[in-house]
Design a protein around this motif. Structure first.
Motif, PDB file in Angstrom:
ATOM      1  N   LEU A  10       2.215 -11.536  -0.591  1.00  0.00           N
ATOM      2  CA  LEU A  10       2.808 -12.321  -1.639  1.00  0.00           C
ATOM      3  C   LEU A  10       4.202 -11.917  -2.134  1.00  0.00           C
ATOM      4  CD1 LEU A  10       2.282 -14.845  -3.066  1.00  0.00           C
ATOM      5  CD2 LEU A  10       1.333 -13.225  -5.092  1.00  0.00           C
ATOM      6  N   ASN A  11       5.013 -12.769  -2.099  1.00  0.00           N
ATOM      7  CA  ASN A  11       6.512 -12.519  -2.396  1.00  0.00           C
ATOM      8  C   ASN A  11       7.311 -11.595  -1.701  1.00  0.00           C
ATOM      9  OD1 ASN A  11       6.456 -14.726  -4.465  1.00  0.00           O
ATOM     10  ND2 ASN A  11       5.399 -13.491  -6.015  1.00  0.00           N
ATOM     11  N   ARG A  12       6.742 -10.953  -0.685  1.00  0.00           N
ATOM     12  CA  ARG A  12       7.613 -10.087  -0.048  1.00  0.00           C
ATOM     13  C   ARG A  12       8.294 -10.633   1.119  1.00  0.00           C
ATOM     14  NH1 ARG A  12       5.822  -4.696  -0.188  1.00  0.00           N
ATOM     15  NH2 ARG A  12       7.861  -4.638   0.846  1.00  0.00           N
ATOM     16  N   ASP A  13       9.376 -11.214   0.607  1.00  0.00           N
ATOM     17  CA  ASP A  13      10.237 -11.604   1.637  1.00  0.00           C
ATOM     18  C   ASP A  13      10.921 -10.504   2.202  1.00  0.00           C
ATOM     19  OD1 ASP A  13       9.517 -14.063   0.422  1.00  0.00           O
ATOM     20  OD2 ASP A  13      11.728 -14.243  -0.759  1.00  0.00           O
ATOM     21  N   ASP A  14      11.135  -9.638   1.920  1.00  0.00           N
ATOM     22  CA  ASP A  14      11.921  -8.440   2.692  1.00  0.00           C
ATOM     23  C   ASP A  14      11.222  -7.904   3.754  1.00  0.00           C
ATOM     24  OD1 ASP A  14       9.748  -7.458   0.597  1.00  0.00           O
ATOM     25  OD2 ASP A  14      10.720  -5.618   0.760  1.00  0.00           O
ATOM     26  N   GLU A  15       9.559  -8.492   4.072  1.00  0.00           N
ATOM     27  CA  GLU A  15       8.897  -7.893   5.163  1.00  0.00           C
ATOM     28  C   GLU A  15       9.286  -8.848   6.328  1.00  0.00           C
ATOM     29  OE1 GLU A  15       4.755  -6.453   2.594  1.00  0.00           O
ATOM     30  OE2 GLU A  15       4.859  -8.111   3.971  1.00  0.00           O
ATOM     31  N   CYS A  16       9.964  -9.719   6.087  1.00  0.00           N
ATOM     32  CA  CYS A  16      10.188 -10.757   7.332  1.00  0.00           C
ATOM     33  C   CYS A  16      11.481 -10.273   7.939  1.00  0.00           C
ATOM     34  CB  CYS A  16      10.250 -12.167   6.836  1.00  0.00           C
ATOM     35  SG  CYS A  16       8.647 -12.611   6.017  1.00  0.00           S
ATOM     36  N   GLU A  17      11.457 -10.508   9.288  1.00  0.00           N
ATOM     37  CA  GLU A  17      13.019 -10.372   9.911  1.00  0.00           C
ATOM     38  C   GLU A  17      13.551 -11.609   9.628  1.00  0.00           C
ATOM     39  OE1 GLU A  17      13.595  -9.429  14.788  1.00  0.00           O
ATOM     40  OE2 GLU A  17      12.334 -11.136  14.242  1.00  0.00           O
ATOM     41  N   GLU A  40       0.950  -1.207   0.064  1.00  0.00           N
ATOM     42  CA  GLU A  40      -0.016   0.094   0.122  1.00  0.00           C
ATOM     43  C   GLU A  40       0.993   1.378   0.010  1.00  0.00           C
ATOM     44  OE1 GLU A  40      -2.054  -3.431   1.763  1.00  0.00           O
ATOM     45  OE2 GLU A  40      -0.290  -2.465   2.072  1.00  0.00           O
ATOM     46  N   ALA A  41       2.064   1.065   0.551  1.00  0.00           N
ATOM     47  CA  ALA A  41       2.974   2.144   0.457  1.00  0.00           C
ATOM     48  C   ALA A  41       2.555   3.442   1.351  1.00  0.00           C
ATOM     49  CB  ALA A  41       3.412   2.779  -0.986  1.00  0.00           C
ATOM     50  N   ASP A  42       1.775   3.109   2.389  1.00  0.00           N
ATOM     51  CA  ASP A  42       1.248   4.208   3.331  1.00  0.00           C
ATOM     52  C   ASP A  42       2.506   4.591   4.137  1.00  0.00           C
ATOM     53  OD1 ASP A  42       1.417   1.741   4.502  1.00  0.00           O
ATOM     54  OD2 ASP A  42      -0.496   2.086   5.643  1.00  0.00           O
ATOM     55  N   ALA A  43       3.202   4.002   4.920  1.00  0.00           N
ATOM     56  CA  ALA A  43       4.352   4.413   5.874  1.00  0.00           C
ATOM     57  C   ALA A  43       5.221   2.900   6.016  1.00  0.00           C
ATOM     58  CB  ALA A  43       3.554   4.576   7.060  1.00  0.00           C
ATOM     59  N   CYS A  44       6.588   3.413   6.453  1.00  0.00           N
ATOM     60  CA  CYS A  44       7.157   2.353   6.844  1.00  0.00           C
ATOM     61  C   CYS A  44       6.825   1.395   7.997  1.00  0.00           C
ATOM     62  CB  CYS A  44       8.729   2.930   7.121  1.00  0.00           C
ATOM     63  SG  CYS A  44       9.434   3.415   5.491  1.00  0.00           S
ATOM     64  N   GLN A  45       7.026   0.278   8.098  1.00  0.00           N
ATOM     65  CA  GLN A  45       6.611  -0.874   9.259  1.00  0.00           C
ATOM     66  C   GLN A  45       8.010  -1.376   9.584  1.00  0.00           C
ATOM     67  OE1 GLN A  45       3.140  -2.728   8.441  1.00  0.00           O
ATOM     68  NE2 GLN A  45       1.987  -1.014   7.352  1.00  0.00           N
ATOM     69  N   THR A  46       7.686  -1.795  11.095  1.00  0.00           N
ATOM     70  CA  THR A  46       8.644  -2.772  11.379  1.00  0.00           C
ATOM     71  C   THR A  46       8.660  -4.296  10.805  1.00  0.00           C
ATOM     72  OG1 THR A  46       8.653  -1.347  13.482  1.00  0.00           O
ATOM     73  CG2 THR A  46       9.998  -3.440  13.656  1.00  0.00           C
ATOM     74  N   LEU A  47      10.022  -4.807  10.553  1.00  0.00           N
ATOM     75  CA  LEU A  47      10.135  -6.131  10.152  1.00  0.00           C
ATOM     76  C   LEU A  47       9.381  -7.107  10.926  1.00  0.00           C
ATOM     77  CD1 LEU A  47      13.804  -6.159   9.189  1.00  0.00           C
ATOM     78  CD2 LEU A  47      11.872  -6.030   7.448  1.00  0.00           C
ATOM     79  N   LEU A  48       8.576  -8.175  10.321  1.00  0.00           N
ATOM     80  CA  LEU A  48       7.858  -9.059  11.009  1.00  0.00           C
ATOM     81  C   LEU A  48       8.782 -10.205  11.292  1.00  0.00           C
ATOM     82  CD1 LEU A  48       4.859  -8.822   8.181  1.00  0.00           C
ATOM     83  CD2 LEU A  48       5.053  -7.744  10.212  1.00  0.00           C
TER      84      LEU A  48
END
Length: 354
Positions: free
Chosen positions: A106-113, A90-98
């Motif tokens: 989907l396919n967002r490996d960069d979201e994971c810690e 959504e590109a609303d704001a930066c969030q902490t790694l999960l």
């Protein structure tokens, strides 16, 4: 890792399938979805805004791409997220790694810690196997740390792709095995990648990531092609042969042109020489005609020759000859013609006559 065709389609979908609502206009978050076939994120807002919780489109607060689409020259581009944070679809704001087990897109490996030993688990082949040792499978954050014969998790995603034969389905299969292994879809076990020429059913089974249509592992398409020494020799011979052949052809062509020009100059010289000989012959004929006149040519016309009857064209030409006027006075002084003497006499002016 998405094939190049799918990456192109995803990039194109970001432009063509983005919403049309501008900043401040109404939108509905329930319309947020992944497009069928490309799985590209879609909302009602245009490419530079996102649909906020209040139902209006606002400017994006972050970006995940180095060069995002949709921004004109001079427009403000949101910043990339700092280390330890990520920018969602959504590109609303930066969030902490999960952390592991959290829901991810989907396919967002960069979201994971990343795991503690991410340096040993991360993908260094640039095939998109994981991101710093973490991977998002079936919308859950996992670590790609499963070893040989361990139970593994697999995710198969069917993308719509287009080729020369038209539309076809391309299935991308991913697992949480370590690099060098793959998660078998039937046994859900981590198996070693296969060597060149081994039987295969999917690209992930081959160490080259290239399962041919014949069902065997082919060579890695990302590696540079090497040719034999004979090819280099043939190319070198062809290059130098072409150079020397061109020089030889130009030499022969210019030599033929030089021969042609030389022949033209010789022909011109022969024509001029023949013309000069004709002029000399005409002079000899004219002299003979004048000498055959009565009085044997001893008239006033004979002054055009020397005293001894030698024609003037046969008289030697002195290098420092006297001026032309002096020569005329010389001939006229020696001539015994009364006509010429009368012509040389100047009348005496008598002022009393006027």
């Amino acid at each position: 890792m998405l094939p190049l065709t799918l990456i192109f389609l995803s990039s194109w979908a970001l432009i063509c399938n983005a919403g049309s609502a501008n900043k401040g206009e109404n939108c509905t978050q329930s319309d947020n979805r992944l497009q069928a076939g490309t799985f590209q994120f879609f909302d009602d807002c245009n490419s530079v805004t996102y649909c906020a919780a209040n139902g209006t489109c606002l400017l994006k607060g972050c970006r995940k791409d180095e060069f995002p689409f949709g921004y004109v020259v001079g427009a403000h581009v949101p910043d990339l997220c700092p280390l330890g944070e990520f920018c969602p679809d959504e590109a609303d704001a930066c969030q902490t790694l999960l952390p592991v087990g959290s829901a991810c897109q989907l396919n967002r490996d960069d979201e994971c810690e990343a795991p503690p030993n991410f340096a040993d688990l991360r993908d260094t082949t640039n095939r998109g196997l994981n991101f710093n040792g973490s991977i998002c499978l079936n919308n859950l954050c996992l670590w790609a740390n499963k070893t040989a014969n361990d139970d593994c998790t697999v995710e198969n995603t069917a993308y719509i792709a287009y080729g020369e034969a038209g539309e076809f389905i391309d299935i991308v299969s991913r697992g949480d095995c370590v690099v060098g292994l793959y998660c078998d879809s039937s046994t859900k076990k981590c198996l070693a990648e296969k060597a060149l020429g081994a039987a295969c059913t999917a690209d992930k089974e081959c160490s080259s990531w290239n399962c041919l249509s014949s069902g065997t592992c082919g060579v890695d398409t990302t590696l540079p092609k090497h040719v034999g020494t004979g090819v280099y020799v043939a190319v070198a011979v062809g290059i130098f042969g072409g150079i020397f052949g061109t020089l030889l052809g130009l030499f022969l062509l210019h030599r033929r042109q030089r021969d042609t020009e030389r022949e033209k100059r010789m022909q011109y010289w022969r024509e001029q020489n023949a013309f000069h000989q004709n002029l000399l012959q005409m002079r000899q004929t004219a002299r003979a005609s004048i000498l055959s006149l009565p009085n044997n040519g001893n008239s006033a016309r004979s002054t055009m020759y020397g005293r001894d009857g030698m024609p003037s064209d046969e008289a030697p030409i002195l290098q420092h000859a006297a001026p032309k006027a002096s020569g005329l006075r010389h001939y006229m002084a020696d001539d015994s013609s009364e006509y010429d003497e009368g012509m040389m006499m100047q009348p005496v002016r008598d002022d009393n006559r006027f």
